[in-house]
Scaffold this motif. Structure first.
Motif, PDB file in Angstrom:
ATOM      1  N   UNK A 111       0.828  -1.212   0.000  1.00  0.00           N
ATOM      2  CA  UNK A 111       0.000   0.000   0.000  1.00  0.00           C
ATOM      3  C   UNK A 111       0.862   1.262   0.000  1.00  0.00           C
ATOM      4  N   UNK A 112       1.931   1.267   0.802  1.00  0.00           N
ATOM      5  CA  UNK A 112       2.845   2.400   0.820  1.00  0.00           C
ATOM      6  C   UNK A 112       3.458   2.629  -0.564  1.00  0.00           C
ATOM      7  N   UNK A 113       4.047   1.556  -1.120  1.00  0.00           N
ATOM      8  CA  UNK A 113       4.753   1.669  -2.404  1.00  0.00           C
ATOM      9  C   UNK A 113       3.784   2.040  -3.527  1.00  0.00           C
ATOM     10  N   UNK A 114       2.587   1.434  -3.515  1.00  0.00           N
ATOM     11  CA  UNK A 114       1.581   1.753  -4.537  1.00  0.00           C
ATOM     12  C   UNK A 114       1.216   3.234  -4.494  1.00  0.00           C
ATOM     13  N   UNK A 115       1.098   3.780  -3.290  1.00  0.00           N
ATOM     14  CA  UNK A 115       0.757   5.192  -3.146  1.00  0.00           C
ATOM     15  C   UNK A 115       1.830   6.085  -3.764  1.00  0.00           C
ATOM     16  N   UNK A 116       3.103   5.771  -3.469  1.00  0.00           N
ATOM     17  CA  UNK A 116       4.173   6.619  -3.985  1.00  0.00           C
ATOM     18  C   UNK A 116       4.410   6.413  -5.476  1.00  0.00           C
ATOM     19  N   UNK A 117       4.097   5.219  -5.987  1.00  0.00           N
ATOM     20  CA  UNK A 117       4.151   5.016  -7.429  1.00  0.00           C
ATOM     21  C   UNK A 117       3.069   5.853  -8.113  1.00  0.00           C
ATOM     22  N   UNK A 118       1.902   5.880  -7.492  1.00  0.00           N
ATOM     23  CA  UNK A 118       0.797   6.686  -8.017  1.00  0.00           C
ATOM     24  C   UNK A 118       1.178   8.170  -8.033  1.00  0.00           C
ATOM     25  N   UNK A 119       1.913   8.585  -6.997  1.00  0.00           N
ATOM     26  CA  UNK A 119       2.347   9.980  -6.901  1.00  0.00           C
ATOM     27  C   UNK A 119       3.584  10.264  -7.771  1.00  0.00           C
TER      28      UNK A 119
END
Length: 307
Positions: free
Chosen positions: A60-68
Motif C-alpha cells: 500500500x505504501x509503495x503503490x501510493x508513492x508510485x501513483x504519486x
C-alpha cells in the motif's frame, strides 16, 4: 451542522496541536499492537503473520508513492534501506512478534522497551566514554528487570518461555543497531517511501523463509481471529501509527517523542491483563516502573550528550 462539527474539531486540534495528537496516538496504539500480535500468533506461525502484515502494508505504501510518481531511491540510499530492512523488520519486528507466542504480551512490551540499554553496551564496546547517568540508568533498569522476573522464575524451567525471552531480547538488540545506523547513515530519501520499501522487501524475505522451511500454513487455514489481528496490525500498527510516529518525530523535540517508549509497555501490560488475563502482580508493577525510570535516565543522558 457539518460545518459546525468540522470547525469545532479543527479548533480542538489547533488548541492541542496536531503533532501532540500524533504522539498520543503512537503512545496508545503501538501499545495495543502487542495484544493484536499475541492474538494473531495464537493461531498461526509468527513469521508468516509478520510477512503477510508487512506485505500488505508495504504494498500500500509503495503503490501510493508510485501513483504519486515519487522518485525511487538511488545509489547508497538503497544500501541504507536494505540494512534497515534486515535490522528493523526481518529481525526486530519479526522476532518480537515470534517472542510473544511464548511469553505474555505485557512482558514482551517491557522487554521491547529496553533497547536503549543495548545502545549503552554497544557504545561501551566501541570504547567510547559513558556518562555516569547512563550507567546509573543501566543499573536501575537491570534492578527493575530482576524484580519483574521474580514472578517468572518458575517459568524459566520451560524451554518455550526461555526461547520467547531469547527472541524478544534479540529483537531489541537488532532494533538498537537499527537505531544507531539510522542516526549515522540517515538518507535524505523520503522516510515514508523508505518505510514502505523496507516492509515490502522484508515481507518477501519472511514469506520465503516460511515457505522454504515448510512452517507456514495455507491461506485458507488461517482463522478469522488471525486475519482480524493482521488487519489491525497492518492498518493501525504499520500504516497509521508509523505515519503518526514519523510526523511527530519531525515536528516535536526528541525528549518529548521518547515518551511513547514508556507508555507503550504500560498500555500493553494493562490490556494484556484485561483481555488475556495475564498476571498483573505487585512485582510486575514495581519492576516495570523501576525499569522504565532507568530507561528514562539512559535516554536523558544520551540526549544530553548530543547537545
Amino acid at each position: 451542522m457539518k460545518a459546525r462539527i468540522k470547525n469545532a474539531v479543527s479548533t480542538q486540534i489547533n488548541a492541542v496541536g496536531l503533532p501532540i495528537l500524533a504522539l498520543c496516538w503512537v503512545c496508545f496504539f503501538w501499545g495495543t499492537t502487542w495484544i493484536a500480535s499475541k492474538e494473531g500468533v495464537r493461531h498461526m506461525p509468527a513469521l508468516q503473520l509478520v510477512g503477510i502484515r508487512q506485505f500488505i502494508a508495504g504494498f500500500l505504501y509503495v503503490a501510493f508513492f508510485l501513483y504519486k510518481k515519487a522518485p525511487w531511491p538511488k545509489g547508497k540510499q538503497w544500501k541504507t534501506i536494505l540494512i534497515l530492512t534486515v535490522l528493523n523488520f526481518v529481525f526486530s519486528n519479526a522476532l518480537s512478534t515470534w517472542g510473544v507466542k511464548y511469553i505474555s504480551s505485557g512482558l514482551g512490551a517491557i522487554i521491547g522497551a529496553i533497547f536503549p540499554l543495548w545502545i549503552v553496551f554497544i557504545t561501551l564496546f566501541r570504547g567510547e566514554r559513558i556518562a555516569r547517568l547512563s550507567i546509573l540508568g543501566l543499573v536501575v533498569s537491570f534492578a527493575g528487570v530482576c524484580v519483574i522476573f521474580y514472578d517468572y522464575l518458575g517459568d524459566f524451567l520451560k524451554p518455550d518461555f526461555r526461547f520467547g525471552i531469547f527472541l524478544s531480547l534479540l529483537s531489541t538488540l537488532t532494533w538498537a543497531f537499527g537505531s544507531l545506523y539510522t542516526k549515522k547513515k540517515a538518507a535524505s530519501f523520503n522516510p515514508y517511501f523508505s518505510l514502505g520499501l523496507q516492509m515490502l522487501i522484508s515481507s518477501i524475505v519472511l514469506l520465503a523463509i516460511t515457505g522454504a522451511t515448510g512452517t507456514g500454513i495455507s491461506i485458507t487455514s488461517i482463522p478469522a481471529n488471525s486475519w482480524w489481528a493482521i488487519a489491525y496490525l497492518t492498518i493501525i500498527g504499520s500504516i497509521l501509527t508509523f505515519i503518526a510516529f514519523i510526523y511527530a518525530l519531525q515536528k516535536l523535540p526528541p525528549e518529548l517523542n521518547s515518551i511513547y517508549a514508556y507508555v507503550n509497555p504500560i498500555v500493553a501490560v494493562l490490556l494484556g491483563a484485561l483481555i488475556f488475563g495475564e498476571p498483573l502482580t505487585v512485582a510486575i508493577a514495581i519492576g516495570g516502573a523501576v525499569t522504565l525510570f532507568g530507561l528514562y535516565l539512559v535516554n536523558y543522558s544520551i540526549r544530553k550528550a548530543r547537545v
